[in-house]
Scaffold this active site. Structure first.
Site, mmCIF file in Angstrom:
data_model
loop_
_atom_site.group_PDB
_atom_site.id
_atom_site.type_symbol
_atom_site.label_atom_id
_atom_site.label_comp_id
_atom_site.label_asym_id
_atom_site.label_seq_id
_atom_site.Cartn_x
_atom_site.Cartn_y
_atom_site.Cartn_z
ATOM 1 N N ASP A 106 0.844 -1.192 0.000
ATOM 2 C CA ASP A 106 0.000 0.000 0.000
ATOM 3 C C ASP A 106 0.883 1.248 0.000
ATOM 4 O O ASP A 106 2.045 1.199 0.421
ATOM 5 C CB ASP A 106 -0.890 0.040 1.251
ATOM 6 C CG ASP A 106 -1.860 -1.133 1.283
ATOM 7 O OD1 ASP A 106 -2.170 -1.674 0.215
ATOM 8 O OD2 ASP A 106 -2.290 -1.487 2.400
HETATM 9 N N1 URA Z 1 -1.235 -5.949 3.839
HETATM 10 C C1 URA Z 1 -1.726 -4.695 3.841
HETATM 11 O O1 URA Z 1 -2.761 -4.426 4.425
HETATM 12 N N2 URA Z 1 -1.040 -3.742 3.187
HETATM 13 C C2 URA Z 1 0.130 -3.979 2.549
HETATM 14 O O2 URA Z 1 0.715 -3.064 1.990
HETATM 15 C C3 URA Z 1 0.633 -5.291 2.555
HETATM 16 C C4 URA Z 1 -0.062 -6.255 3.201
#
Ligand code: URA
Length: 242
Positions: A106
């Site tokens: 993310d």
């Molecule tokens: N899980 C998440 O919620 N975000 C990420 O970036 C990676 C795994």
């Protein structure tokens, strides 16, 4: 993929110089093809067979390149974006390759991201059938408990058809703001955040520590990257123990 490539592109791809610099170097006789000076930048050669030297130093062609990036928050895991900086924008030396990130973190997540042009390796690491371990460190708003540990081991409902695969939770600190490590074998959208939501808590900081057994190099500061070693690449491909 064709093995034929122009001499100037071969050298540019390997980072010897820009295409226009290389045209110059080649015309000046600094480049040899199979031991003989070649003055023509447009000469086609076979990158798997022919030998190229620059100032008598051998230049071997690498088809695939692999980087480990310590992704900072605020950049997106994409090859292009109209608004935000991407993880590919961070890589200065792309060696003429079409690089992409292996999976997504993310925008606000930090940590290990592999960047390559090797589609087969990416597929191997991302295929849901392969159950590749991904380990995260997180700060969580709320008191993380042994019950959460059990729930994650059994699998939780994050609104998909199936519950999540068994995941290993280590509680480093159980408090108003807890600290944990979580190892999952899937990579669903916002997976870690949604798993904690499923047990009534909120992830407020997330960092990926490892993927497929490859651990983030502690020497890399946020936003820094380095090439993977040959051993690390073989290890990721499942061809060598570390
Ligand atoms: N899980 C998440 O919620 N975000 C990420 O970036 C990676 C795994």
């Amino acid at each position: 993929m064709s093995d034929l490539i122009r001499l100037d592109k071969y050298l540019a791809d390997m980072g010897v110089g820009t295409r226009s610099e290389l045209k110059n170097y080649i015309r000046k006789g600094r480049v040899k093809l199979n031991g003989i000076v070649c003055n023509q930048p447009e000469t086609k050669l076979n990158k798997s067979v022919d030998r190229v030297t620059f100032d008598d130093n051998p230049i071997e062609y690498e088809e695939y390149i692999y980087y480990m990036l310590h992704k900072p928050a605020g950049v997106v895991s994409a090859t292009m974006d109209n608004v935000s900086k991407t993880v590919i924008d961070i890589i200065e030396d792309k060696k003429g390759k079409e690089l992409f990130p292996v999976g997504r973190l993310d925008k606000d997540t930090e940590g290990l991201l592999i960047i390559t042009n090797d589609g087969a390796l990416a597929h191997q690491l991302l295929s849901p059938k392969k159950h590749v371990d991904k380990m995260y460190y997180a700060k969580v708003n709320g008191i993380v408990t042994e019950d959460d540990k059990e729930a994650f081991l059994k699998g939780v409902n994050i609104g998909e058809d199936d519950i999540t695969l068994p995941a290993r939770l280590t509680i480093l600190l159980s408090d108003e703001i807890s600290e944990i490590e979580l190892t999952i074998q899937e990579g669903k959208f916002h997976q870690v955040k949604r798993m904690f939501e499923a047990v009534g808590k909120e992830v407020i900081y997330l960092k990926r520590l490892s993927m497929g057994g490859l651990t983030l190099d502690p020497n890399l500061k946020l936003g820094e990257y380095r090439r993977l070693t040959e051993e690390e690449v073989l290890y990721l491909k499942g061809l060598q123990d570390v």
